[in-house]
Design a protein around this motif. Structure first.
Motif, PDB file in Angstrom:
ATOM      1  N   ASN A 177     -23.070 -12.278   5.408  1.00 19.00           N
ATOM      2  CA  ASN A 177     -22.580 -12.531   4.046  1.00 19.00           C
ATOM      3  C   ASN A 177     -22.919 -13.926   3.518  1.00 19.00           C
ATOM      4  OD1 ASN A 177     -20.796 -13.488   6.010  1.00 19.00           O
ATOM      5  ND2 ASN A 177     -19.001 -13.292   4.685  1.00 19.00           N
ATOM      6  N   LEU A 178     -23.753 -14.683   4.227  1.00 22.45           N
ATOM      7  CA  LEU A 178     -24.196 -15.986   3.713  1.00 22.45           C
ATOM      8  C   LEU A 178     -25.591 -15.864   3.101  1.00 22.45           C
ATOM      9  CD1 LEU A 178     -23.162 -18.704   6.359  1.00 22.45           C
ATOM     10  CD2 LEU A 178     -22.017 -18.100   4.216  1.00 22.45           C
ATOM     11  N   TYR A 179     -25.708 -16.335   1.874  1.00 22.65           N
ATOM     12  CA  TYR A 179     -26.990 -16.359   1.150  1.00 22.65           C
ATOM     13  C   TYR A 179     -27.296 -17.815   0.804  1.00 22.65           C
ATOM     14  CZ  TYR A 179     -25.932 -11.429   0.662  1.00 22.65           C
ATOM     15  OH  TYR A 179     -25.638 -10.115   0.944  1.00 22.65           O
ATOM     16  N   ALA A 180     -28.536 -18.094   0.395  1.00 20.93           N
ATOM     17  CA  ALA A 180     -28.863 -19.483   0.050  1.00 20.93           C
ATOM     18  C   ALA A 180     -29.738 -19.544  -1.186  1.00 20.93           C
ATOM     19  CB  ALA A 180     -29.596 -20.155   1.212  1.00 20.93           C
ATOM     20  N   THR A 181     -29.497 -20.598  -1.992  1.00 18.87           N
ATOM     21  CA  THR A 181     -30.483 -20.944  -3.020  1.00 18.87           C
ATOM     22  C   THR A 181     -31.179 -22.231  -2.581  1.00 18.87           C
ATOM     23  OG1 THR A 181     -28.918 -22.240  -4.356  1.00 18.87           O
ATOM     24  CG2 THR A 181     -29.186 -19.912  -4.945  1.00 18.87           C
ATOM     25  N   ILE A 182     -32.426 -22.361  -3.032  1.00 21.02           N
ATOM     26  CA  ILE A 182     -33.214 -23.569  -2.731  1.00 21.02           C
ATOM     27  C   ILE A 182     -33.838 -24.059  -4.030  1.00 21.02           C
ATOM     28  CG2 ILE A 182     -35.215 -24.488  -1.461  1.00 21.02           C
ATOM     29  CD1 ILE A 182     -34.515 -22.649   0.851  1.00 21.02           C
ATOM     30  N   THR A 183     -33.792 -25.369  -4.252  1.00 24.89           N
ATOM     31  CA  THR A 183     -34.323 -25.951  -5.487  1.00 24.89           C
ATOM     32  C   THR A 183     -35.797 -26.321  -5.301  1.00 24.89           C
ATOM     33  OG1 THR A 183     -33.984 -28.283  -4.956  1.00 24.89           O
ATOM     34  CG2 THR A 183     -32.066 -27.098  -5.808  1.00 24.89           C
ATOM     35  N   ILE A 221     -38.925 -21.185   5.403  1.00 17.89           N
ATOM     36  CA  ILE A 221     -38.132 -19.980   5.109  1.00 17.89           C
ATOM     37  C   ILE A 221     -38.502 -19.415   3.734  1.00 17.89           C
ATOM     38  CG2 ILE A 221     -36.011 -21.049   4.151  1.00 17.89           C
ATOM     39  CD1 ILE A 221     -34.494 -18.923   5.937  1.00 17.89           C
ATOM     40  N   VAL A 222     -38.850 -20.286   2.785  1.00 20.87           N
ATOM     41  CA  VAL A 222     -39.258 -19.805   1.454  1.00 20.87           C
ATOM     42  C   VAL A 222     -40.600 -19.075   1.558  1.00 20.87           C
ATOM     43  CG1 VAL A 222     -40.024 -20.526  -0.847  1.00 20.87           C
ATOM     44  CG2 VAL A 222     -37.923 -21.459   0.113  1.00 20.87           C
ATOM     45  N   ARG A 223     -41.530 -19.645   2.299  1.00 23.81           N
ATOM     46  CA  ARG A 223     -42.845 -18.992   2.453  1.00 23.81           C
ATOM     47  C   ARG A 223     -42.734 -17.651   3.170  1.00 23.81           C
ATOM     48  NH1 ARG A 223     -45.608 -24.267   2.835  1.00 23.81           N
ATOM     49  NH2 ARG A 223     -46.765 -24.353   0.853  1.00 23.81           N
ATOM     50  N   SER A 224     -41.713 -17.520   4.020  1.00 25.64           N
ATOM     51  CA  SER A 224     -41.556 -16.267   4.774  1.00 25.64           C
ATOM     52  C   SER A 224     -41.065 -15.131   3.881  1.00 25.64           C
ATOM     53  CB  SER A 224     -40.552 -16.465   5.919  1.00 25.64           C
ATOM     54  OG  SER A 224     -39.215 -16.406   5.409  1.00 25.64           O
ATOM     55  N   PHE A 271     -43.823 -15.365  -3.630  1.00 28.50           N
ATOM     56  CA  PHE A 271     -43.409 -15.992  -4.893  1.00 28.50           C
ATOM     57  C   PHE A 271     -42.466 -15.047  -5.655  1.00 28.50           C
ATOM     58  CE2 PHE A 271     -45.528 -18.485  -8.711  1.00 28.50           C
ATOM     59  CZ  PHE A 271     -44.262 -18.947  -9.094  1.00 28.50           C
ATOM     60  N   GLN A 272     -42.878 -13.777  -5.772  1.00 29.50           N
ATOM     61  CA  GLN A 272     -42.073 -12.799  -6.511  1.00 29.50           C
ATOM     62  C   GLN A 272     -40.700 -12.602  -5.863  1.00 29.50           C
ATOM     63  OE1 GLN A 272     -42.648 -11.255  -9.474  1.00 29.50           O
ATOM     64  NE2 GLN A 272     -40.647 -10.284  -9.270  1.00 29.50           N
TER      65      GLN A 272
END
Ligand code: DOR
Ligand code: ZN
Length: 324
Positions: A177-183, A221-224, A271-272
């Motif tokens: 139940n943990l999600y993350a946003t990244i700037t 993690i973003v690239r994954s 990216f999408q």
């Protein structure tokens, strides 16, 4: 050319009045929707304030969906039942931890009854996760709070906002139940960009940008394309005058899509996911479809937007957003 389907900014500050008019077009012309933060003075924490703020936003844009957050306080069940359909999430700010958070939460236990109701009503919890410890340790120290919340409310969707450390990257996989946003700024900058040469107040934000090791974990993690990781700009405009007095916030809205296009280096699938699909899937968002096209043409980031100096002001990018 890159075609983005329904880009969403999951964490945005728009302010009010003239500032809102100045900054909103940069998001509304490039995104289908954005989650709008409630840390105004006074905070957006009741129906009347929520409606008038949403109307102000809608009067200044077209073809754009604001997803509204309200400011955490001790809401009653009736209040939440009344507000549930109007909001995306409730934002928890520890008291005094960042811009306009003085009215924030002093003791997490006190809001446990609110969290119970949110869990029942399926209202996500959005969190600014920092303690008041040493500045570089604040987010890492807050991990214990995230873990306790995740365990105590297993059916509450908890968004760890603007994560900036490898420690929190690791937490994403530990609890369902943990999600993350990244700037954008935490993805691209480190402390060197803030204090490595001349002090650059325009790169100052909370949580503060961190070490290369932290940035590299965010990039990985973003690239994954990790499905629980979503783009949230935390674009946070302050007048130059206030920035020079030390206000925290990076105004990234004018450069987000060109900078991310360069970051993803042709991996349009990742990216999408980061810019839209993960958020839609995680929260079952119903947003009218809107396509944004990035073409390979030079874009120079504006030097100023009203009173505000954007991130990467004057920098040249190799992509620009068509029609904006
Ligand atoms: O840098 C930040 N600016 N961090 C926040 O949490 C708030 C934001 C703002 O509202 O200016
Ligand atoms: Zn924010």
């Amino acid at each position: 050319m890159i075609i983005l389907d329904t880009p969403i900014d999951m964490h945005l500050h728009l302010r009010e009045g003239k500032m809102l008019k100045d900054v909103l077009p940069y998001t509304a012309n490039q995104f289908a929707a954005a989650v709008v933060m409630p840390n105004l003075v006074p905070p957006v924490d009741n129906r009347e304030r929520l409606e008038s703020y949403k109307n102000e936003i809608l009067q200044n844009c077209e073809n754009f969906t604001p997803l509204m957050n309200i400011f955490m306080r001790e809401y009653s069940e009736d209040e939440l039942l009344d507000l549930a359909d109007e909001i995306f999430a409730i934002k928890l700010y520890p008291a005094g931890i960042t811009t306009n958070s003085e009215a924030g939460v002093k003791s997490i236990e006190k809001i446990y009854p609110v969290l119970e109701i949110m869990q029942e009503l399926n209202i996500p919890l959005s969190v600014h996760g920092e303690t008041n410890g040493f500045v570089l340790d604040r987010e890492r120290e807050f991990a214990a709070v995230y873990e306790k919340l995740a365990r105590d409310f297993p059916n509450l969707k908890i968004i760890m906002e603007h994560i900036s450390t490898y420690n929190l990257v690791e937490l994403v996989d530990k609890y369902d139940n943990l999600y993350a946003t990244i700037t954008l700024h935490h993805l691209l900058l480190t402390l060197d960009d803030l204090i490595g040469s001349n002090l650059n107040p325009h790169n100052f934000c909370k949580p503060v940008v961190k070490t290369p090791k932290d940035r590299d974990a965010l990039q990985k993690i973003v690239r994954s394309g990790h499905k629980k990781v979503m783009f949230g700009s935390d674009s946070a405009p302050h007048s130059i005058k206030n920035k020079l007095k030390g206000a925290a916030g990076v105004f990234s809205a004018p450069v987000i899509l060109p900078a991310l296009a360069e970051f993803f280096e042709g991996d349009n699938e990742a990216f999408q996911k980061f810019i839209s699909s993960n958020a839609i899937d995680n929260f079952n968002l119903q947003i009218p479809k809107k396509e944004e096209i990035l073409i390979e043409e030079e874009y120079i980031a504006p030097m100023m937007v009203g009173e505000v100096k954007p991130m990467f002001a004057g920098k040249r990018f190799s992509y620009r957003v068509k029609n904006s």
